[in-house]
Motif scaffolding. Structure first.
Motif, PDB file in Angstrom:
ATOM      1  N   ALA A 146       0.839  -1.207   0.000  1.00 49.84           N
ATOM      2  CA  ALA A 146       0.000   0.000   0.000  1.00 49.84           C
ATOM      3  C   ALA A 146       0.870   1.251   0.000  1.00 49.84           C
ATOM      4  O   ALA A 146       0.600   2.206  -0.742  1.00 49.84           O
ATOM      5  N   ALA A 147       1.926   1.245   0.811  1.00 47.08           N
ATOM      6  CA  ALA A 147       2.833   2.399   0.854  1.00 47.08           C
ATOM      7  C   ALA A 147       3.547   2.578  -0.481  1.00 47.08           C
ATOM      8  O   ALA A 147       3.688   3.695  -0.980  1.00 47.08           O
ATOM      9  N   ASP A 148       3.987   1.469  -1.070  1.00 49.25           N
ATOM     10  CA  ASP A 148       4.645   1.532  -2.385  1.00 49.25           C
ATOM     11  C   ASP A 148       3.703   2.098  -3.437  1.00 49.25           C
ATOM     12  O   ASP A 148       4.105   2.890  -4.285  1.00 49.25           O
ATOM     13  N   TYR A 149       2.432   1.693  -3.366  1.00 47.43           N
ATOM     14  CA  TYR A 149       1.457   2.171  -4.342  1.00 47.43           C
ATOM     15  C   TYR A 149       1.234   3.677  -4.196  1.00 47.43           C
ATOM     16  O   TYR A 149       1.174   4.401  -5.189  1.00 47.43           O
ATOM     17  N   VAL A 150       1.152   4.149  -2.978  1.00 47.00           N
ATOM     18  CA  VAL A 150       0.972   5.587  -2.748  1.00 47.00           C
ATOM     19  C   VAL A 150       2.150   6.358  -3.334  1.00 47.00           C
ATOM     20  O   VAL A 150       1.980   7.404  -3.961  1.00 47.00           O
ATOM     21  N   GLU A 151       3.358   5.812  -3.177  1.00 47.21           N
ATOM     22  CA  GLU A 151       4.557   6.462  -3.719  1.00 47.21           C
ATOM     23  C   GLU A 151       4.540   6.538  -5.239  1.00 47.21           C
ATOM     24  O   GLU A 151       5.173   7.412  -5.822  1.00 47.21           O
ATOM     25  N   LEU A 152       3.820   5.636  -5.879  1.00 44.98           N
ATOM     26  CA  LEU A 152       3.723   5.674  -7.345  1.00 44.98           C
ATOM     27  C   LEU A 152       3.085   6.971  -7.834  1.00 44.98           C
ATOM     28  O   LEU A 152       3.397   7.453  -8.916  1.00 44.98           O
ATOM     29  N   GLY A 153       2.148   7.490  -7.059  1.00 46.12           N
ATOM     30  CA  GLY A 153       1.457   8.698  -7.493  1.00 46.12           C
ATOM     31  C   GLY A 153       0.425   8.434  -8.569  1.00 46.12           C
ATOM     32  O   GLY A 153       0.090   9.325  -9.340  1.00 46.12           O
ATOM     33  N   MET A 154      -0.084   7.226  -8.625  1.00 41.31           N
ATOM     34  CA  MET A 154      -1.066   6.860  -9.653  1.00 41.31           C
ATOM     35  C   MET A 154      -2.444   6.631  -9.041  1.00 41.31           C
ATOM     36  O   MET A 154      -3.220   5.824  -9.512  1.00 41.31           O
ATOM     37  N   GLU A 155      -2.747   7.359  -7.994  1.00 40.11           N
ATOM     38  CA  GLU A 155      -4.012   7.235  -7.298  1.00 40.11           C
ATOM     39  C   GLU A 155      -5.145   7.553  -8.273  1.00 40.11           C
ATOM     40  O   GLU A 155      -5.176   8.634  -8.851  1.00 40.11           O
ATOM     41  N   PRO A 156      -6.088   6.605  -8.466  1.00 42.54           N
ATOM     42  CA  PRO A 156      -7.094   6.804  -9.510  1.00 42.54           C
ATOM     43  C   PRO A 156      -8.321   7.609  -9.127  1.00 42.54           C
ATOM     44  O   PRO A 156      -9.229   7.754  -9.936  1.00 42.54           O
ATOM     45  N   ILE A 157      -8.374   8.169  -7.928  1.00 44.72           N
ATOM     46  CA  ILE A 157      -9.585   8.883  -7.526  1.00 44.72           C
ATOM     47  C   ILE A 157      -9.303  10.329  -7.127  1.00 44.72           C
ATOM     48  O   ILE A 157      -9.855  11.261  -7.712  1.00 44.72           O
ATOM     49  N   LEU A 158      -8.436  10.529  -6.143  1.00 45.05           N
ATOM     50  CA  LEU A 158      -8.267  11.858  -5.565  1.00 45.05           C
ATOM     51  C   LEU A 158      -7.750  12.893  -6.565  1.00 45.05           C
ATOM     52  O   LEU A 158      -8.268  14.017  -6.620  1.00 45.05           O
ATOM     53  N   ASP A 159      -6.732  12.532  -7.355  1.00 49.63           N
ATOM     54  CA  ASP A 159      -6.226  13.481  -8.351  1.00 49.63           C
ATOM     55  C   ASP A 159      -7.307  13.863  -9.352  1.00 49.63           C
ATOM     56  O   ASP A 159      -7.400  15.016  -9.782  1.00 49.63           O
ATOM     57  N   PHE A 160      -8.139  12.901  -9.693  1.00 53.00           N
ATOM     58  CA  PHE A 160      -9.189  13.177 -10.678  1.00 53.00           C
ATOM     59  C   PHE A 160     -10.326  13.985 -10.061  1.00 53.00           C
ATOM     60  O   PHE A 160     -10.945  14.807 -10.742  1.00 53.00           O
ATOM     61  N   GLN A 161     -10.581  13.785  -8.785  1.00 51.76           N
ATOM     62  CA  GLN A 161     -11.557  14.628  -8.100  1.00 51.76           C
ATOM     63  C   GLN A 161     -11.073  16.073  -8.079  1.00 51.76           C
ATOM     64  O   GLN A 161     -11.851  17.009  -8.258  1.00 51.76           O
ATOM     65  N   GLU A 162      -9.764  16.241  -7.879  1.00 50.74           N
ATOM     66  CA  GLU A 162      -9.192  17.590  -7.889  1.00 50.74           C
ATOM     67  C   GLU A 162      -9.391  18.236  -9.262  1.00 50.74           C
ATOM     68  O   GLU A 162      -9.767  19.411  -9.358  1.00 50.74           O
ATOM     69  N   ILE A 163      -9.132  17.478 -10.318  1.00 48.75           N
ATOM     70  CA  ILE A 163      -9.326  18.011 -11.672  1.00 48.75           C
ATOM     71  C   ILE A 163     -10.775  18.435 -11.870  1.00 48.75           C
ATOM     72  O   ILE A 163     -11.054  19.515 -12.398  1.00 48.75           O
ATOM     73  N   LEU A 164     -11.697  17.596 -11.433  1.00 49.94           N
ATOM     74  CA  LEU A 164     -13.120  17.910 -11.600  1.00 49.94           C
ATOM     75  C   LEU A 164     -13.535  19.163 -10.832  1.00 49.94           C
ATOM     76  O   LEU A 164     -14.443  19.880 -11.245  1.00 49.94           O
ATOM     77  N   SER A 165     -12.869  19.417  -9.726  1.00 50.26           N
ATOM     78  CA  SER A 165     -13.251  20.564  -8.903  1.00 50.26           C
ATOM     79  C   SER A 165     -12.636  21.884  -9.382  1.00 50.26           C
ATOM     80  O   SER A 165     -13.028  22.946  -8.900  1.00 50.26           O
ATOM     81  N   MET A 166     -11.709  21.830 -10.320  1.00 44.09           N
ATOM     82  CA  MET A 166     -11.052  23.052 -10.798  1.00 44.09           C
ATOM     83  C   MET A 166     -11.974  23.829 -11.732  1.00 44.09           C
ATOM     84  O   MET A 166     -12.673  23.250 -12.561  1.00 44.09           O
ATOM     85  N   ASN A 167     -11.939  25.144 -11.589  1.00 43.02           N
ATOM     86  CA  ASN A 167     -12.788  26.004 -12.413  1.00 43.02           C
ATOM     87  C   ASN A 167     -12.156  26.367 -13.744  1.00 43.02           C
ATOM     88  O   ASN A 167     -12.855  26.549 -14.737  1.00 43.02           O
TER      89      ASN A 167
END
Length: 156
Positions: A100-121
């Motif tokens: 799990a820690a290794d996966y977080v380090e990858l930076g390929m999280e499939p939800i949070l980054d995309f939620q951020e994109i959706l929230s940008m104006n």
């Protein structure tokens, strides 16, 4: 990173095609092209996550079955973790936490980054965010490939 690179081979074959078909961010014609690119990148992130989970589960299953076969008495399938010795249960939990820690380090999280994109104006902010995500993955793969080449050179 070319299509034959060692680092890109960590992707499942069907995902490699999607990577090679990613358009350049500078050639996007409209908002629809951008959202198609975002969708493709999110699918890739999910694919990598699923591949890593499947790989980990395979190793956990191998260890669990091996330990269960070494135990006295008949083999009970499916092997339940709670029936394994405590030290093996702890080993499996540590493997999961490490993965799990290794996966977080990858930076390929499939939800949070995309939620951020959706929230940008601003569309420019969205493009910058996606570009940063892709750049981060490219840098990771290039670094991995450099390490692989260095080790292969040392072995020769």
């Amino acid at each position: 990173i070319n299509s034959q690179s060692l680092a890109s081979n960590e992707l499942p074959k069907f995902a490699r095609k999607a990577v090679h078909e990613l358009p350049d961010l500078t050639t996007l014609n409209d908002e629809l092209d951008y959202w198609k690119l975002v969708d493709t990148w999110q699918v890739l992130c999910n694919t990598i996550r699923q591949a890593k989970q499947t790989q980990l589960q395979g190793v956990i299953n191998e260890i669990s079955v091996q330990v269960a076969m070494e135990a006295k008495g008949p083999l009970e399938l499916p092997v339940k973790r709670r029936n394994l010795p405590e030290n093996v249960q702890k080993q499996l939990e540590e493997m999961e936490q490490s993965a799990a820690a290794d996966y977080v380090e990858l930076g390929m999280e499939p939800i949070l980054d995309f939620q951020e994109i959706l929230s940008m104006n601003e569309s420019l902010d969205r493009v910058r965010k996606l570009a940063a995500m892709i750049k981060r993955e490219r840098a990771r793969l290039e670094a991995k490939e450099s390490l692989i080449r260095a080790f292969l050179t040392e072995l020769e």
